[in-house]
Design an enzyme around this catalytic site. Structure first.
Site, PDB file in Angstrom:
ATOM      1  N   THR A 126       0.817  -1.219   0.000  1.00 26.43           N
ATOM      2  CA  THR A 126       0.000   0.000   0.000  1.00 26.43           C
ATOM      3  C   THR A 126       0.855   1.275   0.000  1.00 26.43           C
ATOM      4  O   THR A 126       1.866   1.356   0.703  1.00 26.43           O
ATOM      5  CB  THR A 126      -0.917   0.009   1.239  1.00 26.43           C
ATOM      6  OG1 THR A 126      -1.687  -1.182   1.221  1.00 26.43           O
ATOM      7  CG2 THR A 126      -1.840   1.214   1.242  1.00 26.43           C
ATOM      8  N   GLU A 127       0.409   2.248  -0.787  1.00 27.12           N
ATOM      9  CA  GLU A 127       1.096   3.554  -0.871  1.00 27.12           C
ATOM     10  C   GLU A 127       0.072   4.658  -0.630  1.00 27.12           C
ATOM     11  O   GLU A 127      -1.141   4.419  -0.728  1.00 27.12           O
ATOM     12  CB  GLU A 127       1.686   3.724  -2.274  1.00 27.12           C
ATOM     13  CG  GLU A 127       2.670   2.631  -2.619  1.00 27.12           C
ATOM     14  CD  GLU A 127       3.364   2.854  -3.959  1.00 27.12           C
ATOM     15  OE1 GLU A 127       2.998   3.816  -4.686  1.00 27.12           O
ATOM     16  OE2 GLU A 127       4.267   2.067  -4.258  1.00 27.12           O
ATOM     17  N   SER A 132      -6.583   0.488  -2.636  1.00 18.17           N
ATOM     18  CA  SER A 132      -7.401  -0.505  -3.349  1.00 18.17           C
ATOM     19  C   SER A 132      -6.880  -0.696  -4.776  1.00 18.17           C
ATOM     20  O   SER A 132      -6.878  -1.799  -5.309  1.00 18.17           O
ATOM     21  CB  SER A 132      -8.857  -0.031  -3.414  1.00 18.17           C
ATOM     22  OG  SER A 132      -9.363   0.155  -2.113  1.00 18.17           O
ATOM     23  N   ILE A 157       2.222  -0.458   6.947  1.00 19.69           N
ATOM     24  CA  ILE A 157       2.832  -1.783   6.789  1.00 19.69           C
ATOM     25  C   ILE A 157       2.911  -2.494   8.147  1.00 19.69           C
ATOM     26  O   ILE A 157       3.710  -2.133   9.020  1.00 19.69           O
ATOM     27  CB  ILE A 157       4.231  -1.662   6.115  1.00 19.69           C
ATOM     28  CG1 ILE A 157       4.093  -0.903   4.786  1.00 19.69           C
ATOM     29  CG2 ILE A 157       4.857  -3.037   5.930  1.00 19.69           C
ATOM     30  CD1 ILE A 157       3.052  -1.461   3.814  1.00 19.69           C
ATOM     31  N   THR A 158       2.064  -3.521   8.280  1.00 21.30           N
ATOM     32  CA  THR A 158       2.025  -4.312   9.519  1.00 21.30           C
ATOM     33  C   THR A 158       3.363  -5.028   9.704  1.00 21.30           C
ATOM     34  O   THR A 158       3.905  -5.580   8.735  1.00 21.30           O
ATOM     35  CB  THR A 158       0.884  -5.348   9.441  1.00 21.30           C
ATOM     36  OG1 THR A 158      -0.327  -4.660   9.149  1.00 21.30           O
ATOM     37  CG2 THR A 158       0.732  -6.127  10.739  1.00 21.30           C
ATOM     38  N   GLY A 347     -23.214   0.431  29.756  1.00 18.47           N
ATOM     39  CA  GLY A 347     -22.078   1.331  30.017  1.00 18.47           C
ATOM     40  C   GLY A 347     -20.768   0.573  30.151  1.00 18.47           C
ATOM     41  O   GLY A 347     -19.702   1.067  29.771  1.00 18.47           O
ATOM     42  N   GLU A 370      -6.276  -5.961   3.403  1.00 17.49           N
ATOM     43  CA  GLU A 370      -6.282  -7.092   2.448  1.00 17.49           C
ATOM     44  C   GLU A 370      -7.512  -7.033   1.547  1.00 17.49           C
ATOM     45  O   GLU A 370      -8.098  -8.065   1.194  1.00 17.49           O
ATOM     46  CB  GLU A 370      -6.139  -8.429   3.184  1.00 17.49           C
ATOM     47  CG  GLU A 370      -4.894  -8.412   4.067  1.00 17.49           C
ATOM     48  CD  GLU A 370      -4.273  -9.739   4.310  1.00 17.49           C
ATOM     49  OE1 GLU A 370      -4.517 -10.673   3.525  1.00 17.49           O
ATOM     50  OE2 GLU A 370      -3.515  -9.842   5.288  1.00 17.49           O
ATOM     51  N   THR A 372     -10.774  -4.015   0.971  1.00 13.48           N
ATOM     52  CA  THR A 372     -11.933  -3.565   1.751  1.00 13.48           C
ATOM     53  C   THR A 372     -13.171  -4.400   1.394  1.00 13.48           C
ATOM     54  O   THR A 372     -13.173  -5.154   0.414  1.00 13.48           O
ATOM     55  CB  THR A 372     -12.258  -2.090   1.441  1.00 13.48           C
ATOM     56  OG1 THR A 372     -12.683  -2.021   0.075  1.00 13.48           O
ATOM     57  CG2 THR A 372     -11.076  -1.166   1.667  1.00 13.48           C
TER      58      THR A 372
HETATM   59  C1  LIG Z   1      -4.637  -1.897  10.405  1.00 14.58           C
HETATM   60  C2  LIG Z   1      -4.147  -1.910   8.976  1.00 14.58           C
HETATM   61  C3  LIG Z   1      -3.119  -2.776   8.588  1.00 14.58           C
HETATM   62  C4  LIG Z   1      -2.641  -2.774   7.273  1.00 14.58           C
HETATM   63  N1  LIG Z   1      -1.561  -3.577   6.919  1.00 14.58           N
HETATM   64  C5  LIG Z   1      -1.056  -3.499   5.662  1.00 14.58           C
HETATM   65  C6  LIG Z   1       0.134  -4.247   5.287  1.00 14.58           C
HETATM   66  O1  LIG Z   1       0.713  -5.007   6.093  1.00 14.58           O
HETATM   67  N2  LIG Z   1       0.624  -4.107   4.027  1.00 14.58           N
HETATM   68  C7  LIG Z   1       0.041  -3.295   3.102  1.00 14.58           C
HETATM   69  O2  LIG Z   1       0.542  -3.213   1.985  1.00 14.58           O
HETATM   70  N3  LIG Z   1      -1.078  -2.576   3.424  1.00 14.58           N
HETATM   71  C8  LIG Z   1      -1.626  -2.652   4.665  1.00 14.58           C
HETATM   72  N4  LIG Z   1      -2.759  -1.921   5.007  1.00 14.58           N
HETATM   73  C9  LIG Z   1      -3.359  -1.040   4.006  1.00 14.58           C
HETATM   74  C10 LIG Z   1      -4.699  -1.562   3.487  1.00 14.58           C
HETATM   75  O3  LIG Z   1      -4.523  -2.720   2.742  1.00 14.58           O
HETATM   76  C11 LIG Z   1      -5.385  -0.424   2.700  1.00 14.58           C
HETATM   77  O4  LIG Z   1      -5.715   0.583   3.641  1.00 14.58           O
HETATM   78  C12 LIG Z   1      -6.607  -0.899   1.955  1.00 14.58           C
HETATM   79  O5  LIG Z   1      -6.252  -1.734   0.888  1.00 14.58           O
HETATM   80  C13 LIG Z   1      -7.447   0.278   1.419  1.00 14.58           C
HETATM   81  O6  LIG Z   1      -6.651   1.184   0.735  1.00 14.58           O
HETATM   82  P1  LIG Z   1      -6.747   2.758   1.066  1.00 14.58           P
HETATM   83  O7  LIG Z   1      -6.567   2.917   2.528  1.00 14.58           O
HETATM   84  O8  LIG Z   1      -5.796   3.482   0.187  1.00 14.58           O
HETATM   85  O9  LIG Z   1      -8.232   3.155   0.720  1.00 14.58           O
HETATM   86  P2  LIG Z   1      -8.767   3.558  -0.737  1.00 14.58           P
HETATM   87  O10 LIG Z   1      -8.338   2.538  -1.730  1.00 14.58           O
HETATM   88  O11 LIG Z   1      -8.442   4.969  -1.004  1.00 14.58           O
HETATM   89  O12 LIG Z   1     -10.335   3.420  -0.529  1.00 14.58           O
HETATM   90  C14 LIG Z   1     -11.163   4.445   0.020  1.00 14.58           C
HETATM   91  C15 LIG Z   1     -12.597   3.947  -0.075  1.00 14.58           C
HETATM   92  O13 LIG Z   1     -12.960   3.806  -1.449  1.00 14.58           O
HETATM   93  C16 LIG Z   1     -13.430   2.489  -1.666  1.00 14.58           C
HETATM   94  N5  LIG Z   1     -13.071   2.093  -3.040  1.00 14.58           N
HETATM   95  C17 LIG Z   1     -11.849   2.131  -3.633  1.00 14.58           C
HETATM   96  N6  LIG Z   1     -11.937   1.678  -4.894  1.00 14.58           N
HETATM   97  C18 LIG Z   1     -13.225   1.335  -5.092  1.00 14.58           C
HETATM   98  C19 LIG Z   1     -13.969   0.793  -6.186  1.00 14.58           C
HETATM   99  N7  LIG Z   1     -13.371   0.463  -7.355  1.00 14.58           N
HETATM  100  N8  LIG Z   1     -15.310   0.576  -6.045  1.00 14.58           N
HETATM  101  C20 LIG Z   1     -15.927   0.867  -4.859  1.00 14.58           C
HETATM  102  N9  LIG Z   1     -15.280   1.380  -3.797  1.00 14.58           N
HETATM  103  C21 LIG Z   1     -13.952   1.599  -3.904  1.00 14.58           C
HETATM  104  C22 LIG Z   1     -12.737   1.630  -0.631  1.00 14.58           C
HETATM  105  O14 LIG Z   1     -13.425   0.419  -0.409  1.00 14.58           O
HETATM  106  C23 LIG Z   1     -12.778   2.562   0.566  1.00 14.58           C
HETATM  107  O15 LIG Z   1     -14.046   2.499   1.165  1.00 14.58           O
HETATM  108  C24 LIG Z   1      -3.246  -1.923   6.313  1.00 14.58           C
HETATM  109  C25 LIG Z   1      -4.305  -1.078   6.705  1.00 14.58           C
HETATM  110  C26 LIG Z   1      -4.757  -1.069   8.001  1.00 14.58           C
HETATM  111  C27 LIG Z   1      -5.876  -0.127   8.389  1.00 14.58           C
END
Ligand SMILES: Cc1cc2nc3c(=O)[nH]c(=O)nc-3n(C[C@H](O)[C@H](O)[C@H](O)COP(=O)(O)OP(=O)(O)OC[C@H]3O[C@@H](n4cnc5c(N)ncnc54)[C@H](O)[C@@H]3O)c2cc1C
Length: 388
Positions: A126-127, A132, A157-158, A347, A370, A372
């Site tokens: 993720t960047e 997504s 990054i976990t 409560g 992994e 949403t």
């Molecule tokens: C606790 C935690 C641990 C994590 N660990 C890791 C890790 O170890 N390694 C790693 O690489 N990443 C990790 N992540 C990142 C995680 O995988 C991403 O946050 C996730 O994939 C969503 O990406 P984003 O945050 O950029 O949201 P975005 O992609 O910006 O999404 C924002 C919203 O838009 C929605 N959306 C996006 N595209 C579409 C579409 N085509 N249609 C409908 N809705 C859409 C999404 O569902 C979301 O509701 C972690 C995140 C968290 C919170």
């Protein structure tokens, strides 16, 4: 389909349950408050053989099948999502990915150490501008002699702060997107020791809601050199590597969510039996009974979906759709269960005297990482409709 556990699956379940209930659950509140997981817990997981569980014995693992791994995640998730998340990233996203895509030399170099816990792994996909839409990543890997020079940024990054080994995804051919119209074509996966010059990391800022005991990092790559031998899978195969790893990881998240839902049910049944209002236990009230019945039905349905996806993997079948269905349903079922659990505790549910407020905070993470809940729906619909 017979879901009777085999002797070895039962053994894994008992081992994981004993560790989760006796060692993890009693520490969960303190870990949440301190915002970290003690090193001793990770060491115990390694000694018990959990970290290498699904690795073949020749690489120092326990040779578990997918069902055993799911049972282990369910038990850990029931006790604490941070501990379960640590293991899912280390084992399902990193070790299993190396097992599937690594050269024999990479397997022999890394897998036994990952199984022993002398190396901890993280998965850097993720960047800031590519979550997504992972294929839209901006990190680059430029060939310079025999090395790739990697520049870019990763977030959330976990295990990123404590890992010794990272799977790093970067684009080695950004122009491939223009040439082929397929932006994932240039993406490569690299195995990078985290002490490589140019690998910089800091604690992920602003994480407050849940998974407080997890280690999450913001990572920068600044002219970080990786030899061509560090490629995991072939050049340009990185996106396939990333997606295959997520298929396995998602089953881990689904099983962890099932564990959270089960923990909510356990806590609610206990509370409904003991808390008295209006001169009787609150479990006598029909609205409380309905809430318990709804959570129990969700838990059973989630369990069947998780076990089905694991069973399919053990048959060697493609289970992308079933894994996404399990992840989608189990995480949403656990969100519903945690929501009800906080209300049912009144409560007390709002205070950390009881664990349900932690379940409520943690479970949102499982719905996001992994892939949403929206992305799981896209995967499922794509499998139903096929590509045009
Ligand atoms: C606790 C935690 C641990 C994590 N660990 C890791 C890790 O170890 N390694 C790693 O690489 N990443 C990790 N992540 C990142 C995680 O995988 C991403 O946050 C996730 O994939 C969503 O990406 P984003 O945050 O950029 O949201 P975005 O992609 O910006 O999404 C924002 C919203 O838009 C929605 N959306 C996006 N595209 C579409 C579409 N085509 N249609 C409908 N809705 C859409 C999404 O569902 C979301 O509701 C972690 C995140 C968290 C919170």
């Amino acid at each position: 389909m017979d879901f009777t556990l085999t002797a070895s699956q039962s053994e894994v379940q008992s081992l994981a349950r004993a560790f989760a209930q006796n060692r993890v659950a009693p520490l969960a509140r303190e870990m949440d408050e301190r915002g970290e997981m003690p090193l001793s817990l990770r060491q115990e997981m390694a000694v018990l053989g959990l970290l290498g569980g699904p690795m073949p014995k020749e690489y120092g693992g326990g040779g578990w099948d997918a069902a055993s791994l799911a049972l282990c995640y369910e038990e850990l998730g029931r006790a604490d999502s941070s501990v379960r998340g640590f293991m899912t990233v280390h084992t399902s996203l990193v070790s299993q990915c190396i097992l599937q895509w690594g050269s024999e030399e990479q397997r022999q170099t890394y897998l036994p150490q990952l199984a022993r816990g002398s190396l901890i792994g993280c998965y850097c996909l993720t960047e800031p501008n590519a979550g997504s839409d992972a294929a839209g990543m901006e990190s680059t890997a430029t060939l310079d002699g025999d090395d790739y020079v990697i520049n870019g940024e990763k977030i959330w990054i976990t295990n990123g702060g404590l890992a010794h080994l990272a799977i790093v995804f970067a684009n080695a051919d950004p122009s491939a997107a223009l040439r082929t119209g397929r932006k994932h074509k240039g993406i490569c996966a690299f195995l990078v020791p985290t002490d490589t010059p140019g690998f910089h990391r800091e604690k992920m800022p602003g994480k407050e809601l849940g998974h407080r005991a997890s280690d999450h990092a913001h990572i920068l790559f600044e002219n970080m050199r990786a030899p061509a031998t560090a490629l995991l899978g072939g050049r340009g195969e990185g996106f396939k590597v990333a997606m295959a790893a997520l298929d396995g990881g998602r089953l881990g998240v689904a099983a962890g969510a099932l564990g959270v839902a089960q923990a909510c049910l356990d806590a609610c049944v206990d509370f409904a039996r003991t808390r008295r209002q209006f001169g009787q236990r609150i479990g006598n009230f029909e609205m409380i009974q309905a809430a318990l019945a709804d959570i129990a039905a969700d838990v059973d349905a989630a369990r069947l979906l998780v076990y089905r996806a694991a069973w399919l993997r053990d048959q060697g079948a493609k289970a992308t759709r079933e894994t996404s269905i399990a992840k989608l349903f189990a995480t949403e079922a656990a969100v519903r269960a945690a929501n009800q659990a906080v209300l049912l505790h009144g409560g007390r549910g709002y205070s950390n005297e009881y664990p349900v407020e932690r379940y409520y905070r943690d479970i949102k993470g499982l719905q996001i990482y992994e892939g949403t809940a929206h992305i799981q729906r896209i995967v499922i619909a794509r499998e139903l409709l096929g590509r045009e």
